[in-house]
Design an enzyme around this catalytic site. Sequence first.
Site, PDB file in Angstrom:
ATOM      1  N   GLY A   1      -7.843  -6.004  -1.802  1.00 57.98           N
ATOM      2  CA  GLY A   1      -7.602  -7.367  -2.266  1.00 57.98           C
ATOM      3  C   GLY A   1      -6.666  -8.146  -1.356  1.00 57.98           C
ATOM      4  N   THR A   2      -5.613  -7.503  -0.892  1.00 57.69           N
ATOM      5  CA  THR A   2      -4.634  -8.205  -0.052  1.00 57.69           C
ATOM      6  C   THR A   2      -5.293  -8.716   1.223  1.00 57.69           C
ATOM      7  OG1 THR A   2      -2.844  -6.867  -0.943  1.00 57.69           O
ATOM      8  CG2 THR A   2      -2.440  -7.926   1.185  1.00 57.69           C
TER       9      THR A   2
ATOM     10  N   ASN B   1      -3.198 -11.412 -13.120  1.00 59.73           N
ATOM     11  CA  ASN B   1      -2.872  -9.990 -13.225  1.00 59.73           C
ATOM     12  C   ASN B   1      -1.736  -9.689 -14.199  1.00 59.73           C
ATOM     13  OD1 ASN B   1      -1.810 -11.447 -10.855  1.00 59.73           O
ATOM     14  ND2 ASN B   1      -0.460  -9.695 -10.650  1.00 59.73           N
TER      15      ASN B   1
ATOM     16  N   SER C   1     -11.242  -5.835  -5.045  1.00 57.30           N
ATOM     17  CA  SER C   1     -10.586  -4.606  -4.613  1.00 57.30           C
ATOM     18  C   SER C   1     -11.066  -3.437  -5.471  1.00 57.30           C
ATOM     19  CB  SER C   1      -9.074  -4.789  -4.782  1.00 57.30           C
ATOM     20  OG  SER C   1      -8.410  -3.601  -4.457  1.00 57.30           O
ATOM     21  N   ALA C   2     -11.557  -2.360  -4.816  1.00 55.79           N
ATOM     22  CA  ALA C   2     -12.210  -1.269  -5.557  1.00 55.79           C
ATOM     23  C   ALA C   2     -11.286  -0.543  -6.524  1.00 55.79           C
ATOM     24  CB  ALA C   2     -12.811  -0.270  -4.564  1.00 55.79           C
ATOM     25  N   HIS C   3     -10.005  -0.368  -6.151  1.00 52.24           N
ATOM     26  CA  HIS C   3      -9.156   0.486  -7.007  1.00 52.24           C
ATOM     27  C   HIS C   3      -8.813  -0.185  -8.338  1.00 52.24           C
ATOM     28  CE1 HIS C   3      -4.909  -1.130  -6.472  1.00 52.24           C
ATOM     29  NE2 HIS C   3      -5.513  -1.760  -5.480  1.00 52.24           N
TER      30      HIS C   3
ATOM     31  N   THR D   1     -14.142   0.756  12.529  1.00 57.17           N
ATOM     32  CA  THR D   1     -15.106   1.739  12.018  1.00 57.17           C
ATOM     33  C   THR D   1     -15.123   1.715  10.495  1.00 57.17           C
ATOM     34  OG1 THR D   1     -14.729   3.087  13.961  1.00 57.17           O
ATOM     35  CG2 THR D   1     -15.697   4.206  12.060  1.00 57.17           C
TER      36      THR D   1
ATOM     37  N   CYS E   1       2.969  -4.547  -7.377  1.00 55.94           N
ATOM     38  CA  CYS E   1       3.582  -4.613  -6.048  1.00 55.94           C
ATOM     39  C   CYS E   1       4.968  -5.226  -6.126  1.00 55.94           C
ATOM     40  CB  CYS E   1       2.698  -5.379  -5.077  1.00 55.94           C
ATOM     41  SG  CYS E   1       1.462  -6.314  -5.861  1.00 55.94           S
TER      42      CYS E   1
HETATM   43  N1  PLP Z   1      -4.782 -10.026  -6.229  1.00 54.55           N
HETATM   44  C1  PLP Z   1      -4.499  -9.659  -7.478  1.00 54.55           C
HETATM   45  C2  PLP Z   1      -4.752 -10.616  -8.600  1.00 54.55           C
HETATM   46  C3  PLP Z   1      -3.971  -8.393  -7.744  1.00 54.55           C
HETATM   47  O1  PLP Z   1      -3.685  -8.036  -9.011  1.00 54.55           O
HETATM   48  C4  PLP Z   1      -3.744  -7.504  -6.662  1.00 54.55           C
HETATM   49  C5  PLP Z   1      -3.132  -6.178  -6.899  1.00 54.55           C
HETATM   50  O2  PLP Z   1      -2.380  -5.988  -7.829  1.00 54.55           O
HETATM   51  C6  PLP Z   1      -4.086  -7.929  -5.364  1.00 54.55           C
HETATM   52  C7  PLP Z   1      -4.597  -9.189  -5.178  1.00 54.55           C
HETATM   53  C8  PLP Z   1      -3.909  -7.016  -4.188  1.00 54.55           C
HETATM   54  O3  PLP Z   1      -4.955  -6.072  -4.162  1.00 54.55           O
HETATM   55  P1  PLP Z   1      -4.855  -4.702  -3.319  1.00 54.55           P
HETATM   56  O4  PLP Z   1      -3.933  -3.809  -4.065  1.00 54.55           O
HETATM   57  O5  PLP Z   1      -6.238  -4.175  -3.266  1.00 54.55           O
HETATM   58  O6  PLP Z   1      -4.355  -5.073  -1.959  1.00 54.55           O
END
Ligand code: PLP
Length: 375
Positions: free
Chosen positions: A72-73, A149, A197-199, A235, A322
């Site tokens: 996601g980041t 989030n 983001s997959a996780h 890759t 985070c």
């Molecule tokens: N955007 C949102 C709304 C999120 O909740 C998060 C992670 O908590 C991210 C972006 C970042 O995703 P990633 O952990 O895959 O970098």
Amino acid sequence: MKTLVYADNAATTKLDPFALEAMMPFLSESYGNASQPYGFGLVARSAVKNARNTIAECINAEPSEIYFTSGGTESDNWAIKAAGLRHSKRIITSLIEHHAVLNSCLDINRFGALVSYIEASSSGIITPDSLDRFLDCDTDLVSVMLANNELGTIQPIKELCALSHEHGALFHTDAVQAVGHIPIDVRSLDIDLLSASAHKFNGPKGIGFLYIKKGIQLSPYLSGGAQENHLRAGTENVAGIVGMAVALNNNIAEIGNNTEHVHHLEQRLLEEIKARGIQCHRNGCNDGLPGVISLSFPGKDGEAILHRLDLMGICVSTGAACDSKNTQISHVLKAIGLPEELAKGTIRISLGKYNTEDDVLKIVEGLNKIVNGNI
Ligand code: PLP
């Protein structure tokens, strides 16, 4: 031994066992490079191709519109930096975005683009009216998240996107919390860019994607080889890509059942809290992302609640994962105007498809002990 009660699914989710199984060959015997033309490489290439098709289908996109990233980041950084710097004029975002968006906006601001921040309503919604106040023909990009989030609030993306297009701006949505949890159709929403983001949807960590609508020209994010249509070199993370596709496909196939299950757990949790007379205030609104529950306990300390629950084997969060090292009040709670006393006493419980009623009862028992002192 204490059994773990994991109620921090907005931070990360448990890997779907079918995703793990599908990944294993690419972490062991099928380790070929997906860019090599010989048969051994083609095994990996065809797995990446199938995964791209599956993911595209899950959000009603075309395979060529899916670009694999590290999560996601990275997807947010790419969307904001590449789109926002096209003309270096103006980008509009909201005060409740994730830091991956907010800090990318600060970066492009240093390069000369103006950044405007839309305020959220007290229930955590970005209304079309509040966006309309900022839009002008100099706007390059509007970025508003699909689901928040911390609060779980779902934004009126279709309306926000249509309004942005009326002013000639591109529309990006950070859908990291939403993909795999609520149905998403990029065609009907008409969005230009979407981060995932997959996780966050029971896939592996370190893999995600950016949807880029056909016809939109973005500059490359990583320069190097020709991977991802020359836009994101490196890759391919074949196992990650395969695991992400299986996890997303499974979540989408079961989306109705998963929503019903998580929604039921959410209602049960709120009822049990009420039944035990645990004083708290729910932030956001009730019809948000299933299972994301932000609760403020007046006069209590959210950090202390988190640590005491941890001692009982229960994982929750005080805000964004985070930000766990940042003990300041969450920017999201500030943005919705929550009084400081309540904001300090806030935790986020986020339930997922693997949670059970027993988990919910353990969380409520824990809160009852901590908040009401009923040991
Ligand atoms: N955007 C949102 C709304 C999120 O909740 C998060 C992670 O908590 C991210 C972006 C970042 O995703 P990633 O952990 O895959 O970098």
